[in-house]
Enzyme design. Structure first.
Site, short mmCIF file in Angstrom:
data_model
loop_
_atom_site.label_atom_id
_atom_site.label_comp_id
_atom_site.label_asym_id
_atom_site.label_seq_id
_atom_site.Cartn_x
_atom_site.Cartn_y
_atom_site.Cartn_z
N ASP A 172 0.83 -1.20 0.00
CA ASP A 172 0.00 0.00 0.00
C ASP A 172 0.87 1.25 0.00
O ASP A 172 2.02 1.24 0.44
CB ASP A 172 -0.96 0.01 1.19
CG ASP A 172 -0.25 -0.03 2.53
OD1 ASP A 172 0.74 -0.78 2.66
OD2 ASP A 172 -0.68 0.68 3.46
N GLU B 290 0.03 -1.02 5.90
CA GLU B 290 1.09 -0.45 6.73
C GLU B 290 0.92 1.04 6.88
O GLU B 290 1.22 1.61 7.93
CB GLU B 290 2.47 -0.76 6.12
CG GLU B 290 3.64 -0.53 7.08
CD GLU B 290 4.15 0.91 7.12
OE1 GLU B 290 4.86 1.26 8.08
OE2 GLU B 290 3.83 1.69 6.20
#
Length: 381
Positions: free
Chosen positions: A73, A138
């Site tokens: 991400d 994250e």
């Protein structure tokens, strides 16, 4: 048709960057990696928790287990008008690969995978096991990502020996800094209660801002510890204050304060909480407070992983790396409590989370070489 002359790591980095995987989306990044890892002999497990996609891939069944950890991400792009190039259309300009995630951390993911492929081709019968722990959560709330995968592994007693997190640790040149630990993070959400009223009649109200100010001043001035040789002193910072109705003639009925500790191994979250409550109580405040535990401090001292990393960086770049514990938190905080040694090594972090994020192409090549050398140092003895 023109031939693609990109190197393996550059080609893969471009492919990953072109996928708009803004937290918690993965957009096929992990499947792309999984297909190549499967071809290299990895067993692939997709672990989807709520809106988050995670991957646990492992080659081998023996210890020690070396685990690359990272995230697919990326943070939002921000103002598109300020980007010189479209953020999800990767392009190389003057040896810099531009695109969201180039440095944080799709460049690292590409380097990990290519390094692993090269290593396995050279050493198909290497010692131990190689694993990948990859998440799409994250940069977000970190609820359903690495922490959930670790819980799953712990439940079946599957242990990681060494973990290399691909966070962009470097500052000026590749490998000048590695992170061998991180401070703990504790957030407090404080509501100080008062009585709303008219500013002309303060005796009929109770101003929570006035009441809280001396306590907040004491908290801001407090020396929480002296740090140690590995960690700076614990830091207390007020991140947000909100009180009042927006009108100049109203005493507010409550004051909301958000603050954060970045703390060393000299204290614990429990000690910090106790000291904060003692100060608030000493000032006679009526309050509610909620605590958010963001991560424990951890430290990887001298040992196989740190030594292998230092040696690899020296061999590839000629740099004597500097292990540090500064900066923010990473997913290493979820891996370290299992007993694993954890190191962070990745590209230069000058443009992470900014518009026009970029990474030197030559650094990606060097990073791939570093990762491969670390594997050799640990799994070819």
């Amino acid at each position: 048709m023109s031939q693609n002359t990109d190197s393996p790591v550059l080609s893969l980095a471009k492919d990953l960057i072109s996928r708009q995987s803004v937290t918690p989306l993965d957009e096929g990044c992990q499947q792309l990696m999984a297909d190549r890892l499967a071809d290299a002999g990895f067993n692939i497990e997709s672990m989807v928790f709520e809106d988050t996609t995670n991957m646990w891939a492992r080659r081998g069944t023996q210890s020690p287990v070396f685990c690359f950890a990272g995230h697919t991400d990326v943070v939002p792009v921000g103002d598109l008008n300020r980007w010189h190039t479209p953020p999800f259309e990767p392009v190389v300009i003057d040896d810099y690969l531009h695109g969201r995630g180039a440095a944080d951390m799709k460049g690292s993911l590409a380097a990990m995978l290519v390094a692993t492929e090269r290593f396995i081709k050279k050493f198909p019968d290497h010692q131990g096991s190689i694993a990948f722990l990859i998440t799409s959560d994250e940069e977000g709330p970190f609820i359903n990502g690495t922490t959930r995968v670790i819980d799953t592994l712990e439940a079946r007693n599957e242990k990681i020996t060494w973990s290399l997190v691909g966070e962009p640790s470097s500052t000026h040149k590749l490998g000048d800094i590695v992170k061998n630990g991180r401070r703990g993070s504790l957030t407090g959400n404080l509501t100080v209660k008062g009585v709303q009223g008219h500013v002309a009649y303060p005796h009929l109200a109770d101003n929570p801002i006035h009441k809280a100010a001396p306590a907040l001043d004491e908290l801001a001035r407090m020396k929480w510890d002296n740090g140690n040789e590995f960690f700076p002193p614990t830091s207390f910072q007020i991140a947000n204050i909100n009180g009042g109705t927006g009108a100049s003639n109203v005493i507010p009925g409550a004051l909301e304060v958000m603050f954060n500790f970045r703390y060393s191994t000299e204290v614990t979250a429990e000690i910090l909480i106790e000291r904060v409550l003692n100060i608030l109580d000493a000032h006679g405040l009526e309050y509610d407070i909620d605590w958010v535990f963001n991560g424990l401090p951890f430290l990887t001292g001298d040992g196989p992983l740190l030594e292998a990393t230092k040696a690899a960086i020296k061999k590839v770049t000629g740099t004597n790396t500097d292990p540090q514990t500064s900066g923010g938190t990473s997913d290493g905080r979820f891996i370290a409590p299992t007993g694993a040694q954890v190191i962070e090594l990745g590209p230069v972090n000058a443009t992470i989370h900014k518009v026009n994020e970029c990474v030197k192409v030559s650094d990606l090549e060097l990073l791939t070489d570093c990762y491969e050398a670390i594997l050799e140092n640990l799994l070819c003895k």
